[in-house]
Design a protein around this motif. Structure first.
Motif, short mmCIF file in Angstrom:
data_model
loop_
_atom_site.label_atom_id
_atom_site.label_comp_id
_atom_site.label_asym_id
_atom_site.label_seq_id
_atom_site.Cartn_x
_atom_site.Cartn_y
_atom_site.Cartn_z
N PRO A 1 44.15 -4.34 31.87
CA PRO A 1 44.20 -6.14 32.68
C PRO A 1 43.89 -6.32 33.86
O PRO A 1 42.78 -7.47 33.97
CB PRO A 1 45.89 -5.82 33.32
CG PRO A 1 46.72 -4.81 32.11
CD PRO A 1 45.34 -3.55 32.41
N ASP A 2 43.08 -5.35 34.52
CA ASP A 2 41.71 -5.73 35.76
C ASP A 2 40.70 -5.57 35.39
O ASP A 2 39.94 -6.81 36.35
CB ASP A 2 41.83 -4.22 37.28
CG ASP A 2 42.12 -2.64 36.89
OD1 ASP A 2 41.92 -2.91 35.64
OD2 ASP A 2 42.13 -1.69 37.20
N VAL A 3 40.05 -5.67 34.34
CA VAL A 3 38.64 -5.40 33.67
C VAL A 3 38.88 -7.18 33.53
O VAL A 3 39.32 -7.30 32.24
CB VAL A 3 38.25 -4.38 32.95
CG1 VAL A 3 36.93 -5.53 33.03
CG2 VAL A 3 38.07 -3.32 33.83
N VAL B 1 35.87 -7.57 37.85
CA VAL B 1 37.04 -7.39 38.19
C VAL B 1 37.63 -7.39 39.36
O VAL B 1 37.09 -7.26 39.97
CB VAL B 1 36.36 -5.57 38.31
CG1 VAL B 1 37.67 -4.27 38.30
CG2 VAL B 1 35.82 -4.81 36.87
N HIS B 2 39.43 -7.17 39.21
CA HIS B 2 40.35 -7.74 40.00
C HIS B 2 40.82 -6.70 40.82
O HIS B 2 41.75 -6.10 39.94
CB HIS B 2 41.48 -8.57 39.29
CG HIS B 2 41.86 -9.43 40.09
ND1 HIS B 2 42.67 -9.54 39.77
CD2 HIS B 2 41.83 -10.13 41.56
CE1 HIS B 2 43.49 -10.74 40.96
NE2 HIS B 2 42.68 -10.62 42.04
N GLN B 3 40.48 -6.51 42.25
CA GLN B 3 40.84 -5.33 42.55
C GLN B 3 41.27 -5.32 44.17
O GLN B 3 40.48 -6.88 44.67
CB GLN B 3 40.18 -4.23 43.11
CG GLN B 3 40.08 -3.79 41.90
CD GLN B 3 39.11 -2.21 42.08
OE1 GLN B 3 38.42 -2.49 42.89
NE2 GLN B 3 39.28 -1.03 41.68
N ALA B 4 42.57 -5.62 44.39
CA ALA B 4 43.11 -5.69 45.54
C ALA B 4 42.69 -7.43 46.08
O ALA B 4 42.03 -8.15 47.18
CB ALA B 4 42.46 -4.42 46.87
N GLY B 5 42.60 -8.29 45.11
CA GLY B 5 42.53 -9.57 45.38
C GLY B 5 41.31 -10.16 45.33
O GLY B 5 41.37 -11.50 45.79
N ILE C 1 34.24 1.55 29.88
CA ILE C 1 32.81 1.03 30.00
C ILE C 1 32.61 -0.91 30.38
O ILE C 1 33.55 -1.30 28.97
CB ILE C 1 31.46 1.66 29.14
CG1 ILE C 1 31.62 2.83 28.96
CG2 ILE C 1 30.41 0.83 28.86
CD1 ILE C 1 31.40 3.90 27.89
N ILE C 2 32.59 -1.26 31.73
CA ILE C 2 32.28 -2.56 31.95
C ILE C 2 31.17 -3.06 31.07
O ILE C 2 31.06 -4.47 31.67
CB ILE C 2 33.30 -2.88 32.70
CG1 ILE C 2 32.24 -2.74 33.93
CG2 ILE C 2 34.61 -2.48 33.18
CD1 ILE C 2 32.89 -2.60 35.64
N GLY C 3 30.02 -2.56 31.07
CA GLY C 3 28.58 -3.43 31.38
C GLY C 3 27.75 -2.16 31.14
O GLY C 3 27.93 -0.99 30.76
N GLY C 4 26.30 -3.20 30.89
CA GLY C 4 25.59 -2.70 30.72
C GLY C 4 24.26 -3.42 30.18
O GLY C 4 24.10 -4.35 30.63
N ASP C 5 22.96 -2.51 29.43
CA ASP C 5 21.93 -2.98 29.88
C ASP C 5 21.40 -2.64 28.47
O ASP C 5 20.74 -0.98 28.30
CB ASP C 5 20.80 -3.29 30.09
CG ASP C 5 19.27 -3.96 30.60
OD1 ASP C 5 19.36 -4.77 29.34
OD2 ASP C 5 18.67 -4.08 30.74
N THR C 6 21.19 -2.80 27.01
CA THR C 6 20.38 -2.38 25.85
C THR C 6 18.59 -2.81 25.27
O THR C 6 18.67 -3.98 25.63
CB THR C 6 21.59 -2.23 25.27
OG1 THR C 6 22.50 -2.43 24.72
CG2 THR C 6 20.97 -1.62 24.10
#
Lengths: 291, 291
Positions: free
Chosen positions: A19-21, A32-36, B118-123
């Motif tokens: 959920p935080d992504v 990314v949603h972290q600590a507001g 894994i939230i991101g990258g570059d291929t």
């Protein structure tokens, strides 16, 4: 799966985002949603022979470009960059040390201009060509972050500069549009935005696909010495392409450094050339797998 | 400037860290203090022919290792990993797609085991050898983060496993000591810690240099088939080396999977071999510039 876009679709399907992504792979930055706070994260890898020629370009300019393409991704989200991590694979040889220092000096000069601190990295040597990978962090500006999804039929489309012919030096020396994006976000609501790395026609289709709408392009600003074809298909302009409502768009018409290139439609993409409207395909440079 | 350590010293001198950067380049992770949280950030680049052989090892194992070495850096800070960004330069050819999928699958399997998304990258594809760069984020565990600086004369030194001979497969298949570090941090105060990537003798000197103390080593656990020399100088064990007070150390003596290897002294580094104490130099594998 025929290119980077297909790979991203595949990658997205392999994972469920916690959920935080707020935003995973596929946009200019992850969010990314972290600590507001909304943290922005992006990474770009540059390789000798693909993104620069190490024998023809000073290390400072190469390092600068590696930082600039990442800054451009944060600009495309209307973000404020803050920290960078730098990995390099340096070709082993007599010039390794001066190459390393030149690269870092080029990165650092540009980073300083944008308030970015290099907080870590990994320095390697090998017998292969120069590779640089930078991960840039940032956070959403005071007016929030902007994705590729959000353009709607009727919206106006703008770019932040004339396009085409970037290989004559612009791709090394461009200024990432970080400040311009933040200034725009103060004046209008940016509904969708992308930086032009793969060519206008390709990057426009990224916006259209993510937003689920179409576009009619009728006024592409072309760089001196380039052509409409170049402006549509050359990569590495690193200008921003964005969509705003017509009311907001009207506020921007007289603004220096902005060009209205067309409007969003319900579906499809067309371009008006010499008075005739014709289909516009994603003919820009693409990262193809295979030979 | 003769190696990576010298480069990091140079790099540190080029920049002043802003107040929220608690720890800049030179430790296993950078540490940023934001909104009451300590974020950990690390990056590692792996290259074909240096860190793996693409023609001899399955892509899944290569991808796994690229994730594991980064996890090991977060373990060395007693951190909890959470997000990764992945950049790859894939050699262009018939197998590019299956290579990409295998790499990602290996990364993702290990990432899943440690709660990493894994939230991101570059291929990218190119005509050069395979390069993988991963940036891993995390945060300090409930008992805070641990740096290389903090060991004092009288402290006891431990490692989390026998050492040496990693090239026979361990360097690809090791389990990063993320959980072990967090468990230890619940039981004792970890005063200094590092992961053993360059060989015990070299990495011990990193701890000693950052902590400003010495060490007397007298009991190095050696892997089957390796030797004391191998345990001291082979790289890529990816066990943890840490310092605790004698009182805390006594709590760990009977604990499975831990070996007390010696104690910290005022200065210098020595090793007791066959009853004789002799100087211990940083003979482990180092990243050298030049030929």
């Amino acid at each position: 799966m025929s290119g980077e876009i297909a790979y991203i679709h595949w990658l997205r399907k392999q994972q469920t985002m916690p959920p935080d992504v707020v935003l995973g792979p596929g946009d200019d930055c992850a969010v990314v949603h972290q600590a507001g706070r909304f943290q922005l994260l992006t990474t770009d890898m540059l390789m000798d022979g693909v993104d620069f020629l190490v024998n023809e370009v000073a290390p400072q300019r190469i390092g600068r470009k590696a930082m600039a393409v990442n800054l451009s991704d944060v600009a495309a989200m209307a973000g404020v960059p803050n920290y960078a991590l730098v990995s390099v694979a340096l070709p082993r040889g007599q010039n390794t040390q001066s190459l390393a220092e030149g690269l870092f000096s080029g990165m650092k000069n540009l980073a300083d201009q944008f308030g970015v601190t290099i907080i870590g990295g990994d320095t390697n040597t090998w017998h292969g060509p120069l590779v640089i990978s930078i991960t840039l962090l940032g956070e959403a500006g005071p007016n929030g972050y902007v994705t590729r999804a959000g353009a709607q039929a009727g919206d106006w489309l703008f770019v932040t500069g004339p396009l085409g012919g970037s290989l004559r030096g612009h791709h090394l020396d461009f200024t990432p549009r970080v400040r311009e994006a933040l200034e725009l976000a103060e004046v209008v609501r940016l509904k969708a935005m992308i930086d032009l790395s793969d060519g206008l026609s390709t990057d426009l289709h990224h916006i259209l696909e993510e937003s689920g709408c179409g576009a009619r392009i009728d006024n592409v600003p072309v760089n001196d010495g380039s052509s409409l074809e170049g402006a549509l298909t050359d990569g590495e302009d690193f200008e921003l392409l964005f969509a705003v409502s017509p009311v907001d768009g009207a506020k921007l018409l007289d603004r220096k450094g902005l060009w209205k290139i067309g409007e969003c439609t319900g579906h499809g993409a067309t371009i008006v050339v010499a008075g005739a409207e014709q289909p516009l395909t994603a003919r820009g440079w693409q990262h193809h797998f295979g030979n």
